[in-house]
Design an enzyme around this catalytic site. Structure first.
Site, PDB file in Angstrom:
ATOM      1  N   ASP A  92       0.807  -1.226   0.000  1.00 26.08           N
ATOM      2  CA  ASP A  92       0.000   0.000   0.000  1.00 26.08           C
ATOM      3  C   ASP A  92       0.835   1.268   0.000  1.00 26.08           C
ATOM      4  OD1 ASP A  92      -2.252  -1.388  -0.091  1.00 26.08           O
ATOM      5  OD2 ASP A  92      -2.776  -1.190   2.051  1.00 26.08           O
ATOM      6  N   ASP A 130       7.573  54.608   6.449  1.00 28.20           N
ATOM      7  CA  ASP A 130       8.126  55.362   7.588  1.00 28.20           C
ATOM      8  C   ASP A 130       8.953  54.430   8.464  1.00 28.20           C
ATOM      9  OD1 ASP A 130       6.509  57.396   6.756  1.00 28.20           O
ATOM     10  OD2 ASP A 130       4.980  57.072   8.286  1.00 28.20           O
ATOM     11  N   LYS A 188      10.426  60.109   9.370  1.00 27.27           N
ATOM     12  CA  LYS A 188       9.418  60.425  10.386  1.00 27.27           C
ATOM     13  C   LYS A 188       9.758  59.820  11.740  1.00 27.27           C
ATOM     14  CE  LYS A 188       5.661  62.408   8.278  1.00 27.27           C
ATOM     15  NZ  LYS A 188       5.518  61.768   7.010  1.00 27.27           N
ATOM     16  N   GLY A 197       2.721  53.277   9.826  1.00 25.16           N
ATOM     17  CA  GLY A 197       2.488  52.535  11.070  1.00 25.16           C
ATOM     18  C   GLY A 197       1.074  52.799  11.575  1.00 25.16           C
ATOM     19  N   THR A 201      -4.691  50.795  14.956  1.00 23.52           N
ATOM     20  CA  THR A 201      -3.962  51.922  15.533  1.00 23.52           C
ATOM     21  C   THR A 201      -3.236  51.499  16.817  1.00 23.52           C
ATOM     22  OG1 THR A 201      -4.128  54.245  16.114  1.00 23.52           O
ATOM     23  CG2 THR A 201      -5.915  52.819  16.889  1.00 23.52           C
ATOM     24  N   MET A 203       2.821  59.827  20.965  1.00 22.11           N
ATOM     25  CA  MET A 203       3.966  60.752  20.927  1.00 22.11           C
ATOM     26  C   MET A 203       4.046  61.571  22.214  1.00 22.11           C
ATOM     27  SD  MET A 203       3.403  61.932  16.994  1.00 22.11           S
ATOM     28  CE  MET A 203       1.637  61.879  17.098  1.00 22.11           C
TER      29      MET A 203
HETATM   30  C1  LIG Z   1       3.123  59.555  14.285  1.00 24.73           C
HETATM   31  S1  LIG Z   1       2.210  58.602  15.409  1.00 24.73           S
HETATM   32  C2  LIG Z   1       1.522  57.431  14.347  1.00 24.73           C
HETATM   33  C3  LIG Z   1       0.345  56.733  14.882  1.00 24.73           C
HETATM   34  C4  LIG Z   1      -0.189  55.669  13.954  1.00 24.73           C
HETATM   35  N1  LIG Z   1      -0.714  56.239  12.757  1.00 24.73           N
HETATM   36  C5  LIG Z   1      -1.236  54.792  14.621  1.00 24.73           C
HETATM   37  O1  LIG Z   1      -2.408  54.809  14.216  1.00 24.73           O
HETATM   38  O2  LIG Z   1      -0.880  54.066  15.546  1.00 24.73           O
HETATM   39  C6  LIG Z   1       3.487  57.742  16.206  1.00 24.73           C
HETATM   40  C7  LIG Z   1       3.141  57.361  17.623  1.00 24.73           C
HETATM   41  O3  LIG Z   1       2.246  56.290  17.679  1.00 24.73           O
HETATM   42  C8  LIG Z   1       2.505  55.492  18.813  1.00 24.73           C
HETATM   43  N2  LIG Z   1       2.892  54.154  18.360  1.00 24.73           N
HETATM   44  C9  LIG Z   1       2.888  53.691  17.109  1.00 24.73           C
HETATM   45  N3  LIG Z   1       3.262  52.394  17.064  1.00 24.73           N
HETATM   46  C10 LIG Z   1       3.485  52.028  18.329  1.00 24.73           C
HETATM   47  C11 LIG Z   1       3.890  50.829  18.962  1.00 24.73           C
HETATM   48  N4  LIG Z   1       4.128  49.720  18.261  1.00 24.73           N
HETATM   49  N5  LIG Z   1       4.030  50.820  20.303  1.00 24.73           N
HETATM   50  C12 LIG Z   1       3.777  51.925  21.031  1.00 24.73           C
HETATM   51  N6  LIG Z   1       3.401  53.083  20.500  1.00 24.73           N
HETATM   52  C13 LIG Z   1       3.240  53.151  19.178  1.00 24.73           C
HETATM   53  C14 LIG Z   1       3.655  56.149  19.556  1.00 24.73           C
HETATM   54  O4  LIG Z   1       3.114  57.020  20.502  1.00 24.73           O
HETATM   55  C15 LIG Z   1       4.330  56.916  18.430  1.00 24.73           C
HETATM   56  O5  LIG Z   1       5.101  57.984  18.920  1.00 24.73           O
END
Ligand SMILES: C[S@@+](CC[C@H](N)C(=O)[O-])C[C@H]1O[C@@H](n2cnc3c(N)ncnc32)[C@H](O)[C@@H]1O
Length: 473
Positions: free
Chosen positions: A22, A247, A269, A300, A330, A382
């Site tokens: 088989d 970015d 950025k 991101g 986000t 941020m």
């Molecule tokens: C320019 S903003 C972009 C946010 C992004 N568009 C989002 O919706 O998450 C960048 C900030 O998002 C937060 N952030 C993004 N990715 C992150 C992660 N993996 N861990 C912690 N904070 C994060 C931090 O505060 C960082 O300084």
């Protein structure tokens, strides 16, 4: 990589199977499909093998295996229930550099049979290098449900046009663009509906039409870092793009998933380190699209949450460039989930505010009295650098110093770290633990639930990341 995946053409090539039962029959069936020239050697053969021999599909040699039988063979399979014979086949074949597979004995295989998803002519082979065949089979089952049946006929149809397309478009890039437009067109749905004639006519029309390069921009949210948080659409568009504009915030694991031969443009950025000005990025997207390119602008998190995606799309719209927007998870959603912190909770927080700690240069202040109200969660993006100011303002407008805070650094990534503290110590703790970007501040009663829920959250949702959270109370 223990085994290099290659697809070999076995058409009429000499293959030996040692065995007549088989197991030999199962291997035989796969090799008959590949139209190999199959010889089986064994003292006895089962009826089905005899039937295959009667149909001229295999040659049966009633004999005990010897080195002689290996002469001129390309592949050999040992499929007997006798370990001594199987070992002998392995040794002799190996000495002669003939590919050998001893069934169910992975160390004695110089080639293996993968699990197969068959949508002829599309074939997907999955292997765990013999370590976890059940896992490989499960993956295959998953793929079986994901890959539509019409993929096979579609591949056959486009295959019949390949030479015409080559003749029509001299350059590889033009051919690729043509095929991309075919796969984006209703040719696909016609094949799916069984209308092969209609699909063929449409392909002819497309081939004879005057080509007009039409660029497009995909504004894609990549989520906070864990590649498994990408949406299917994000992944598809990342793999279609000619150019990827990204970015620093987009994780390396995610960048590994973009189309291999796409051009990559980093527009930076990082706070205080904008390598490309936003206006220049906007213009770059317009220019690339106008050159007929498919541009994946990958960001991101979510492109419309502190991602300046809105500004980019406004410029695209003003320049009449086609675009698609793909939302992403986000940071607030990703970080809170992976840190075991529900952003709202019936008992602790009835509202959530997303806040940026990085305001516009005109000093525009946040609405501190509203932000300082209790029973709500603040997700501050941020906010690391401005943490002394954030702390001072929230305390000034009445938020309790004992309000729980979680600082989630590199949320959802392998290196995720959660620092737990309270509002009165926010800035001090950020300094003490040398918190780096990207980090999200979660302020509110819910942050205290981290202690209770983090482990469960981590194991349930970050199963691909083996190491535990580093918690700092
Ligand atoms: C320019 S903003 C972009 C946010 C992004 N568009 C989002 O919706 O998450 C960048 C900030 O998002 C937060 N952030 C993004 N990715 C992150 C992660 N993996 N861990 C912690 N904070 C994060 C931090 O505060 C960082 O300084």
């Amino acid at each position: 990589m223990q085994y290099l995946p290659i697809f070999t053409k076995l058409d009429n090539k000499p293959v030996l199977i040692v065995g007549g039962g088989d197991v030999a029959l199962r291997k035989c069936r796969a090799l008959i499909k590949a139209r190999a020239h199959i010889t089986l050697v064994a003292p006895l053969f089962c009826d089905e093998l005899k039937a295959h021999a009667d149909k001229g599909e295999v040659v049966l040699v009633t004999d005990y295996f010897t080195a002689e039988h290996l002469k001129g063979k390309m592949l050999v399979i040992a499929a007997t229930d006798n370990d001594t014979v199987n070992n002998q086949v392995f040794e002799l074949a190996n000495e002669r550099n003939i590919f050998v597979n001893v069934v169910d004995d992975q160390p004695k295989c110089t080639f293996i049979f993968p699990s197969i998803v068959d949508r002829d002519p599309i074939t997907i082979a999955i292997s765990s290098a013999g370590t976890a065949p059940v896992l490989a089979r499960r993956l295959r089952e998953k793929l079986e449900t994901l890959i539509p049946q019409h993929i096979g006929p579609l591949a056959k149809l486009v295959g019949s046009f390949r030479e015409h397309v080559k003749a029509r478009f001299k350059h590889f890039a033009d051919r690729r663009q043509f095929w991309e437009s075919v796969f984006d067109s209703s040719v696909v749905s016609k094949v799916q509906a069984g209308d092969t004639l209609g699909a063929t006519e449409q392909l002819h029309d497309m081939l004879n039409a005057k080509p007009e390069p039409e660029g497009e921009v995909y504004v894609v949210g990549a989520g906070p870092g864990d590649p498994e948080l990408l949406t299917l659409k994000a992944l598809q568009l990342m793999q279609q793009a000619d150019v990827v504009v990204y970015d620093y915030l987009v994780s390396d694991e995610i960048m590994d998933l973009v189309r291999r031969d796409a051009d990559l443009v980093c527009v930076g950025k990082r706070l205080g380190n904008h390598s490309v000005k936003q206006e220049d990025t906007n213009q770059m997207l317009v220019d690339l699209a106008k050159q007929g390119k498919k541009v994946c602008r990958i960001k991101g998190g979510d492109p419309f949450i502190y991602g300046r995606g809105g500004e980019e799309v406004q410029v695209l719209a003003a320049n009449q460039v086609r675009y698609q927007i793909v939302p992403g998870i986000t940071a607030a959603a990703g970080c809170s989930a992976y840190a075991g912190i529900p952003l709202t909770h019936r008992d602790h927080a009835q509202a959530i505010q997303f806040v940026t700690g990085h305001c516009k240069k005109d000093g525009q202040e946040l609405d501190w009295p509203s932000l300082a109200k209790p029973n709500q969660t603040l997700a501050i993006y941020m906010g690391v650098i401005k943490s002394p100011h954030i702390q001072a303002q929230l305390l000034k407008y009445g938020r309790a110093g004992s309000t729980p805070v979680a600082i989630v650094e590199n949320g959802t990534r392998k290196e995720q770290r959660v620092v737990r503290t309270q509002l009165s110590q926010l800035a001090e703790q950020i300094e003490a633990h040398k918190v780096v970007s990207p980090a999200l501040l979660i302020i509110g009663e819910v942050a205290a639930l981290h202690e209770q829920l983090a482990w469960f959250g981590q194991t349930a949702q970050v199963s691909s990341f083996a190491q535990p959270l580093t918690d700092v109370a």
